[in-house]
Scaffold this active site. Structure first.
Site, PDB file in Angstrom:
ATOM      1  N   ASP A 230      74.706 -26.034  -8.003  1.00 37.74           N
ATOM      2  CA  ASP A 230      73.969 -27.043  -7.238  1.00 37.74           C
ATOM      3  C   ASP A 230      73.622 -26.468  -5.865  1.00 37.74           C
ATOM      4  O   ASP A 230      74.047 -25.366  -5.510  1.00 37.74           O
ATOM      5  CB  ASP A 230      74.847 -28.302  -7.089  1.00 37.74           C
ATOM      6  CG  ASP A 230      74.042 -29.528  -6.650  1.00 37.74           C
ATOM      7  OD1 ASP A 230      72.792 -29.467  -6.584  1.00 37.74           O
ATOM      8  OD2 ASP A 230      74.677 -30.571  -6.369  1.00 37.74           O
TER       9      ASP A 230
ATOM     10  N   HIS B 260      67.801 -32.017  -6.638  1.00 37.59           N
ATOM     11  CA  HIS B 260      67.331 -33.409  -6.484  1.00 37.59           C
ATOM     12  C   HIS B 260      65.933 -33.392  -5.885  1.00 37.59           C
ATOM     13  O   HIS B 260      65.603 -32.517  -5.081  1.00 37.59           O
ATOM     14  CB  HIS B 260      68.304 -34.247  -5.647  1.00 37.59           C
ATOM     15  CG  HIS B 260      68.456 -33.817  -4.220  1.00 37.59           C
ATOM     16  ND1 HIS B 260      67.661 -34.301  -3.206  1.00 37.59           N
ATOM     17  CD2 HIS B 260      69.310 -32.942  -3.630  1.00 37.59           C
ATOM     18  CE1 HIS B 260      68.027 -33.740  -2.063  1.00 37.59           C
ATOM     19  NE2 HIS B 260      69.016 -32.905  -2.279  1.00 37.59           N
TER      20      HIS B 260
ATOM     21  N   HIS C  82      66.523 -32.128   7.081  1.00 36.76           N
ATOM     22  CA  HIS C  82      66.622 -33.535   7.516  1.00 36.76           C
ATOM     23  C   HIS C  82      66.001 -33.730   8.906  1.00 36.76           C
ATOM     24  O   HIS C  82      66.249 -34.740   9.554  1.00 36.76           O
ATOM     25  CB  HIS C  82      68.069 -34.057   7.527  1.00 36.76           C
ATOM     26  CG  HIS C  82      68.633 -34.247   6.153  1.00 36.76           C
ATOM     27  ND1 HIS C  82      69.628 -35.149   5.867  1.00 36.76           N
ATOM     28  CD2 HIS C  82      68.335 -33.670   4.975  1.00 36.76           C
ATOM     29  CE1 HIS C  82      69.929 -35.100   4.580  1.00 36.76           C
ATOM     30  NE2 HIS C  82      69.157 -34.194   4.018  1.00 36.76           N
TER      31      HIS C  82
ATOM     32  N   ASP D  55      64.457 -36.301  -4.553  1.00 39.42           N
ATOM     33  CA  ASP D  55      64.248 -37.273  -3.471  1.00 39.42           C
ATOM     34  C   ASP D  55      64.430 -36.549  -2.140  1.00 39.42           C
ATOM     35  O   ASP D  55      65.117 -35.527  -2.066  1.00 39.42           O
ATOM     36  CB  ASP D  55      65.218 -38.469  -3.584  1.00 39.42           C
ATOM     37  CG  ASP D  55      66.686 -38.076  -3.456  1.00 39.42           C
ATOM     38  OD1 ASP D  55      67.076 -37.022  -4.007  1.00 39.42           O
ATOM     39  OD2 ASP D  55      67.450 -38.795  -2.785  1.00 39.42           O
TER      40      ASP D  55
ATOM     41  N   GLU E 237      69.934 -38.616  -4.538  1.00 37.14           N
ATOM     42  CA  GLU E 237      71.048 -37.843  -3.970  1.00 37.14           C
ATOM     43  C   GLU E 237      71.262 -38.177  -2.508  1.00 37.14           C
ATOM     44  O   GLU E 237      72.389 -38.292  -2.028  1.00 37.14           O
ATOM     45  CB  GLU E 237      70.765 -36.330  -4.115  1.00 37.14           C
ATOM     46  CG  GLU E 237      71.971 -35.430  -3.830  1.00 37.14           C
ATOM     47  CD  GLU E 237      72.185 -35.078  -2.360  1.00 37.14           C
ATOM     48  OE1 GLU E 237      73.257 -34.604  -1.993  1.00 37.14           O
ATOM     49  OE2 GLU E 237      71.255 -35.308  -1.545  1.00 37.14           O
TER      50      GLU E 237
HETATM   51 ZN   LIG Z   1      70.055 -31.972  -0.684  1.00 35.95          ZN
END
Ligand SMILES: [Zn+2]
Length: 451
Positions: free
Chosen positions: A184, A88, A426, A90, A157
């Site tokens: 993934d 992903h 994050h 984003d 995502e």
């Molecule tokens: Zn991720």
């Protein structure tokens, strides 16, 4: 050209520059879609088009909901089941006031100290760019796959994947496409994350817990606070929370966790014996496992109260009070069985439960399948010292959306992550080492060469 020669000849410097450039495009996703700057998402897609001319020429491309690309690299008339590679593009926002903590600006894409810095360098533009680099390289070397290769890159995502992966998955189901396997993000190679583990472990996610939000509401008559009843609506909510926290869902040993512990057993300093005999000893040691939030999350459905509210003024009894909980549902339980549990541990209390977003736990992918074995051998080709360990993911990925089209879903990125690296995801100072990024590209080149 032999596989290993194909792999050696890719241009790492330009790949590193491409990842750095991709980080500069601020494709931030927000729960409120209105806040998303889709011009930047267009820019990212255009960046892929311009950076990978061979893919543009050789692959079919479709756009799901305008921003989720599906690339299809077709084989010539082969009936093997296709493979699906996910990622992903984003990223999560930079937390308010945390920009100053970054050693390099989060969207600078700085290349320094053998690392590429910035938001998305580990989650998950590294994956998107590594897949694209591998495919571009193979096409330019005249490689022809023996099965169709699908690539899907989500744009939402981080906020649930409803418009990207979920829609792409629906399209695949509609077309009756069945994938041989799906790869993934998720696991990685860990070195210092598990106390007592004496070797690096390549942990491959073979299942994920379901994430569900619920809202519990208590209604009351209200009135003046000078003449209160024994408990107000807020007091009742507090009792419900306390009852649930004191009576967790039962602990259970599921296949992914059992296999994880058993596979790791020979490499654990002290707990060898216990882990090897985990089937027998689980009833005795489950309370020990429950003491750490991580191991506790692996053995039971967890219920975390995350928001609450009620009341309008200091001297008015609230007519309504509420709390929101995030459930992480373990295989074998369901959202409904968890709600039943919450009711059971709160006998005689009147309250309503509403499901806000309900997602059941994923199915478990096999560790005896051909793709799992291939994955293990490729990982060991790059990291010979790593032991291959299946595990249960407690976080979610886009891959769970594809359960209707594939039985073999594996969540793994070929990077070594330390505790410190993991903490930057994050958060501040997210960065990937060039050697990690290079290994990711090698991993995909080898994986695709075998298909
Ligand atoms: Zn991720």
């Amino acid at each position: 050209m032999s596989d290993s020669n194909i792999e050696k000849s890719f241009d790492l410097n330009s790949a590193v520059q491409h990842l750095a450039d991709s980080i500069k495009i601020k494709t931030i996703s927000y729960p409120d879609h209105e806040k998303m700057d889709f011009k930047l998402f267009d820019e990212f897609l255009l960046f892929l088009e311009n950076t990978y001319p061979n893919i543009k020429k050789a692959c079919k491309k479709e756009l799901v909901n305008g921003y989720c690309p599906i690339y299809i690299w077709e084989s010539q008339g082969n009936s093997n089941k296709p493979v699906l590679l996910l990622g992903h593009y984003d990223v999560v926002p930079i937390e308010k006031d945390s920009e100053a903590d970054w050693e390099e600006a989060p969207f600078s894409g700085t290349i320094k100290d053998d690392h590429i810095w910035g938001r998305g360098s580990l989650d998950d533009k590294n994956q998107v760019i590594a897949v694209m680099e591998a495919v571009e390289h193979l096409i330019s070397n005249g490689f022809k796959p023996e099965r169709d290769i699908y690539m899907v890159f989500g744009f939402d995502e981080e906020i649930g994947g409803m418009r990207g992966a979920e829609e792409a998955a629906r399209i695949f189901r509609e077309r009756n496409i069945e994938f041989e396997c799906v790869i993934d993000e998720g696991g990685c190679i860990i070195t210092d994350m598990l106390e007592g583990l004496t070797v690096p472990a390549a942990i491959i996610g073979i299942a994920e817990k379901g994430s569900t939000n619920i809202k519990i509401t208590v209604e009351d008559k209200g009135g003046h606070s000078s003449m209160p009843p024994g408990s107000t609506a807020i007091g009742t909510i507090a009792r419900i929370i306390s009852n649930v926290e004191n009576n967790p869902m039962p602990a259970r040993l599921t296949m992914p966790v059992k296999e994880m512990l058993k596979t790791m057993a020979p490499y654990m300093k002290e707990k060898k014996f216990v882990l090897k005999n985990i089937d027998r000893l689980f009833p005795i040691i489950s309370s020990m496992l429950a003491k750490s939030p991580l191991t506790n999350a692996l053995i039971r459905t967890t219920i975390a109260f995350t928001m609450n509210g009620g009341g309008d003024a200091p001297n008015v009894l609230p007519q309504k009070a509420w709390t929101v909980a995030n459930l992480r549902v373990l295989q074998g339980d369901s959202v409904d069985s968890t709600l039943e549990h919450i009711k059971k541990v709160n006998p005689g209390i009147n309250f309503q439960i509403e499901k806000m977003l309900a997602e059941e736990p994923s199915e478990i992918s096999s560790i005896d399948s051909e793709p799992y074995k291939i994955l293990g051998s490729i990982i060991n080709g790059i990291y010979p010292e790593a032991v291959i360990v299946p595990y249960l993911m407690i976080g979610g990925t886009d891959s769970r959306k594809y359960l209707g089209s594939c039985k073999n879903i594996y969540r793994f990125s070929a990077v070594i992550l330390t505790k410190k690296d993991n903490a930057s995801i994050h958060s501040s100072n997210e960065r990937i080492s060039i050697i990690n990024f290079s290994n990711m590209i090698c991993f995909y080149i080898r994986f695709l060469s075998l298909n």
